[in-house]
Scaffold this motif. Structure first.
Motif, mmCIF file in Angstrom:
data_model
loop_
_atom_site.group_PDB
_atom_site.id
_atom_site.type_symbol
_atom_site.label_atom_id
_atom_site.label_comp_id
_atom_site.label_asym_id
_atom_site.label_seq_id
_atom_site.Cartn_x
_atom_site.Cartn_y
_atom_site.Cartn_z
ATOM 1 N N ASP A 75 0.893 -1.159 0.000
ATOM 2 C CA ASP A 75 0.000 0.000 0.000
ATOM 3 C C ASP A 75 0.933 1.210 0.000
ATOM 4 O OD1 ASP A 75 -1.633 2.124 0.483
ATOM 5 O OD2 ASP A 75 -2.802 1.159 2.076
ATOM 6 N N GLY A 76 1.086 1.843 -1.154
ATOM 7 C CA GLY A 76 2.059 2.932 -1.304
ATOM 8 C C GLY A 76 1.600 4.244 -0.709
ATOM 9 N N THR A 77 0.323 4.326 -0.373
ATOM 10 C CA THR A 77 -0.251 5.562 0.186
ATOM 11 C C THR A 77 -1.040 5.171 1.435
ATOM 12 O OG1 THR A 77 -2.082 5.213 -1.341
ATOM 13 C CG2 THR A 77 -0.424 6.819 -2.014
ATOM 14 N N LEU A 78 -0.327 4.751 2.449
ATOM 15 C CA LEU A 78 -0.958 4.141 3.624
ATOM 16 C C LEU A 78 -1.963 5.062 4.313
ATOM 17 C CD1 LEU A 78 -0.804 1.557 5.442
ATOM 18 C CD2 LEU A 78 0.777 2.874 6.865
ATOM 19 N N GLY B 113 -6.738 2.813 6.387
ATOM 20 C CA GLY B 113 -8.075 2.231 6.185
ATOM 21 C C GLY B 113 -8.086 1.125 5.140
ATOM 22 N N HIS B 114 -7.452 1.374 4.001
ATOM 23 C CA HIS B 114 -7.415 0.326 2.976
ATOM 24 C C HIS B 114 -6.558 -0.859 3.455
ATOM 25 C CE1 HIS B 114 -8.609 3.451 -0.195
ATOM 26 N NE2 HIS B 114 -9.528 2.520 -0.235
ATOM 27 N N ALA B 115 -5.433 -0.526 4.097
ATOM 28 C CA ALA B 115 -4.547 -1.601 4.572
ATOM 29 C C ALA B 115 -5.297 -2.496 5.556
ATOM 30 C CB ALA B 115 -3.305 -0.995 5.229
ATOM 31 N N GLY C 246 3.205 -1.034 4.113
ATOM 32 C CA GLY C 246 2.569 0.281 3.948
ATOM 33 C C GLY C 246 3.619 1.381 3.929
ATOM 34 N N ILE C 247 3.515 2.230 2.892
ATOM 35 C CA ILE C 247 4.464 3.342 2.755
ATOM 36 C C ILE C 247 3.687 4.658 2.847
ATOM 37 C CG2 ILE C 247 6.157 4.452 1.201
ATOM 38 C CD1 ILE C 247 6.341 1.762 -0.314
ATOM 39 N N ASP C 248 4.220 5.625 3.560
ATOM 40 C CA ASP C 248 3.676 6.984 3.470
ATOM 41 C C ASP C 248 4.822 7.967 3.683
ATOM 42 O OD1 ASP C 248 0.447 8.040 3.699
ATOM 43 O OD2 ASP C 248 2.055 9.508 3.902
ATOM 44 N N ARG C 249 4.752 9.070 2.951
ATOM 45 C CA ARG C 249 5.800 10.081 3.090
ATOM 46 C C ARG C 249 5.516 11.002 4.260
ATOM 47 N NH1 ARG C 249 4.628 13.516 -2.432
ATOM 48 N NH2 ARG C 249 6.757 14.144 -2.118
ATOM 49 N N ASP C 250 4.314 10.874 4.840
ATOM 50 C CA ASP C 250 3.913 11.734 5.952
ATOM 51 C C ASP C 250 4.099 10.964 7.263
ATOM 52 O OD1 ASP C 250 2.560 13.137 7.903
ATOM 53 O OD2 ASP C 250 0.908 13.722 6.591
ATOM 54 N N HIS D 111 8.463 4.792 6.351
ATOM 55 C CA HIS D 111 8.333 6.230 6.070
ATOM 56 C C HIS D 111 9.146 6.519 4.816
ATOM 57 C CE1 HIS D 111 9.276 10.649 7.113
ATOM 58 N NE2 HIS D 111 8.131 10.559 6.478
ATOM 59 N N GLY D 112 8.469 6.841 3.741
ATOM 60 C CA GLY D 112 9.205 7.090 2.501
ATOM 61 C C GLY D 112 8.256 7.451 1.386
ATOM 62 N N ASN D 113 8.837 7.575 0.198
ATOM 63 C CA ASN D 113 8.061 7.957 -0.972
ATOM 64 C C ASN D 113 7.799 6.705 -1.800
ATOM 65 O OD1 ASN D 113 7.356 9.082 -3.585
ATOM 66 N ND2 ASN D 113 8.081 11.000 -2.713
ATOM 67 N N VAL E 268 -4.147 13.707 -1.102
ATOM 68 C CA VAL E 268 -4.011 13.968 0.334
ATOM 69 C C VAL E 268 -5.125 13.283 1.105
ATOM 70 C CG1 VAL E 268 -2.760 16.163 0.495
ATOM 71 C CG2 VAL E 268 -5.144 16.176 -0.166
ATOM 72 N N SER E 269 -4.885 13.072 2.392
ATOM 73 C CA SER E 269 -5.920 12.465 3.231
ATOM 74 C C SER E 269 -6.778 13.564 3.850
ATOM 75 C CB SER E 269 -5.265 11.645 4.347
ATOM 76 O OG SER E 269 -4.605 12.510 5.241
ATOM 77 N N SER E 270 -7.936 13.158 4.355
ATOM 78 C CA SER E 270 -8.813 14.121 5.033
ATOM 79 C C SER E 270 -8.085 14.750 6.211
ATOM 80 C CB SER E 270 -10.062 13.425 5.554
ATOM 81 O OG SER E 270 -10.748 12.859 4.494
HETATM 82 C C1 LIG Z 1 -5.741 9.608 0.087
HETATM 83 S S1 LIG Z 1 -4.579 9.328 1.326
HETATM 84 C C2 LIG Z 1 -4.595 7.593 1.534
HETATM 85 C C3 LIG Z 1 -5.613 7.143 2.520
HETATM 86 C C4 LIG Z 1 -5.544 5.661 2.836
HETATM 87 N N1 LIG Z 1 -5.790 4.850 1.675
HETATM 88 C C5 LIG Z 1 -6.494 5.296 3.950
HETATM 89 O O1 LIG Z 1 -7.323 4.395 3.766
HETATM 90 O O2 LIG Z 1 -6.407 5.898 5.039
HETATM 91 C C6 LIG Z 1 -3.070 9.564 0.507
HETATM 92 C C7 LIG Z 1 -1.857 9.350 1.385
HETATM 93 O O3 LIG Z 1 -0.760 9.131 0.492
HETATM 94 C C8 LIG Z 1 0.362 9.802 0.959
HETATM 95 N N2 LIG Z 1 1.196 10.061 -0.222
HETATM 96 C C9 LIG Z 1 0.921 10.841 -1.276
HETATM 97 N N3 LIG Z 1 1.910 10.811 -2.170
HETATM 98 C C10 LIG Z 1 2.840 9.947 -1.675
HETATM 99 C C11 LIG Z 1 4.092 9.484 -2.155
HETATM 100 N N4 LIG Z 1 4.610 9.893 -3.315
HETATM 101 N N5 LIG Z 1 4.763 8.574 -1.408
HETATM 102 C C12 LIG Z 1 4.240 8.128 -0.222
HETATM 103 N N6 LIG Z 1 3.074 8.567 0.281
HETATM 104 C C13 LIG Z 1 2.380 9.458 -0.439
HETATM 105 C C14 LIG Z 1 -0.165 11.046 1.633
HETATM 106 O O4 LIG Z 1 0.751 11.509 2.590
HETATM 107 C C15 LIG Z 1 -1.465 10.530 2.243
HETATM 108 O O5 LIG Z 1 -1.264 10.109 3.564
#
Ligand SMILES: C[S@@+](CC[C@H](N)C(=O)[O-])C[C@H]1O[C@@H](n2cnc3c(N)ncnc32)[C@H](O)[C@@H]1O
Length: 312
Positions: A27-30, A34-36, A51-55, A77-79, A104-106
């Motif tokens: 899951d590249g956008t953790l 919720g999805h994970a 699960g990866i997230d840059r935030d 924690h990464g991109n 972006v997330s809510s």
């Molecule tokens: C729409 S939210 C995902 C919500 C998630 N699917 C859930 O169920 O909670 C998008 C997430 O992707 C992260 N994100 C966006 N671009 C990214 C990137 N290039 N690498 C890693 N994370 C990224 C954002 O920081 C944000 O937390």
């Protein structure tokens, strides 16, 4: 109860990822996880999610939420554009599925200090990763007029880009632009819309700046291409986008990678050597139901596409 981001197209993600008997899903956008969580709940005990997230803040929330899954969840924690090196560091060579829920997330949108939203006043930041160096305010200070116009025109698909930059420059003559409210005020005076307007006058420019600050489209392109090297046969890639720029990139990529030989029609034998690397499994783009949009209006612009890795 914790107020988590509501995962969009949850059932559709589960259906298209088809994770049930798989071993490793990325899951590249953790986000808030919720999805994970849904993937882990709906797959066998052998299935793990990386699960990866840059935030870092999103990651901390997801860590708590997903703790009950123990070793079935791996957090990074990464991109997501660094997916190949992230996997290499963990000695993982192949994966059985990839989910990208873009944007972006809510939580990010609703936290004024993050500076993503024109509905709350806050610093003009917009960095998804707070360790990155350039904020939206920095871009407004350092870009040339032409660079700023291009960003607003292409990433915001905003036709008033010239007037907006003129108004921004005039305001900067009185001091730096550093808050979301001050930028939004300028945009409201620069963008004249018919009434009732369909979207807020700040919507397109805020989207453009966010895309530029986080280099969102570059990361998406890189990741789509790189993921072909790591997806197992029959592994699925599922991408949810929220605006036409992202969706166009995904659609075009899937289309190009589904196509095999691209030699001119009368070439007797193939000389291009190109083979099909993906099979598109969503013939039509998947969008949320009316009930989902009613329950979660932020889902309204979401579009899901999925493709399966094939090897010649
Ligand atoms: C729409 S939210 C995902 C919500 C998630 N699917 C859930 O169920 O909670 C998008 C997430 O992707 C992260 N994100 C966006 N671009 C990214 C990137 N290039 N690498 C890693 N994370 C990224 C954002 O920081 C944000 O937390």
């Amino acid at each position: 109860m914790v107020d988590y981001h509501i995962p969009v197209l949850r059932e559709e993600v589960l259906h298209y990822l088809n994770a049930g008997d798989k071993h490793l899903i990325v899951d590249g956008t953790l986000g808030d996880g919720g999805h994970a969580e849904a993937i882990l709940q709906n797959s066998g005990a052998q299935c793990r999610v990386l699960g990866i997230d840059r935030d870092a803040e999103a990651l901390a929330r997801a860590r708590k939420r997903l703790a009950p899954f123990g070793e079935r969840i791996i957090l990074v924690h990464g991109n997501y554009s660094e997916i190949q090196s992230i996997l290499a560091q963990k000695n993982i060579r192949e994966i059985d599925g990839l989910l990208l829920d873009l944007g972006v997330s809510s939580r990010q949108l609703d936290t004024p200090e993050r500076g993503f939203s024109f509905t709350h006043d806050g610093p003009l930041d917009m960095r998804m990763n707070r360790e990155d160096s350039t904020t939206a305010a920095d871009l407004l200070e350092t870009l040339s007029d032409k660079e700023l116009e291009d960003i607003i025109k292409h990433y915001g698909e905003e036709r008033h880009y010239k007037k907006i930059v003129r108004f921004i420059r005039k305001a900067q003559g009185k001091g730096p632009l550093s808050t979301t409210a001050s930028l939004s005020k300028i945009l409201s005076s620069a963008v004249q819309q018919p009434r009732p307007a369909r979207i807020h006058p700040s919507t397109r420019t805020f989207q453009a700046l966010r895309i530029a600050v986080n280099r969102e489209l570059d990361h998406l392109r890189t990741t789509l291409t790189d993921s072909l090297q790591i997806l197992n046969a029959a592994a699925r890639m599922v991408v949810i986008s929220f605006h036409s720029l992202e969706d166009r990139i995904v659609k075009q990529f899937f289309h190009d990678e589904e196509k095999g030989c691209v030699c001119p029609p009368k070439t007797p034998i193939c000389i291009c050597g190109k083979t099909s690397r993906l099979k598109v499994v969503t013939r039509r783009v998947v969008t949320p139901s009316a009930e989902e949009v009613k329950a979660n209006p932020r889902a309204s612009s979401s579009k899901l596409r999925a493709a399966e890795r094939v090897y010649a």
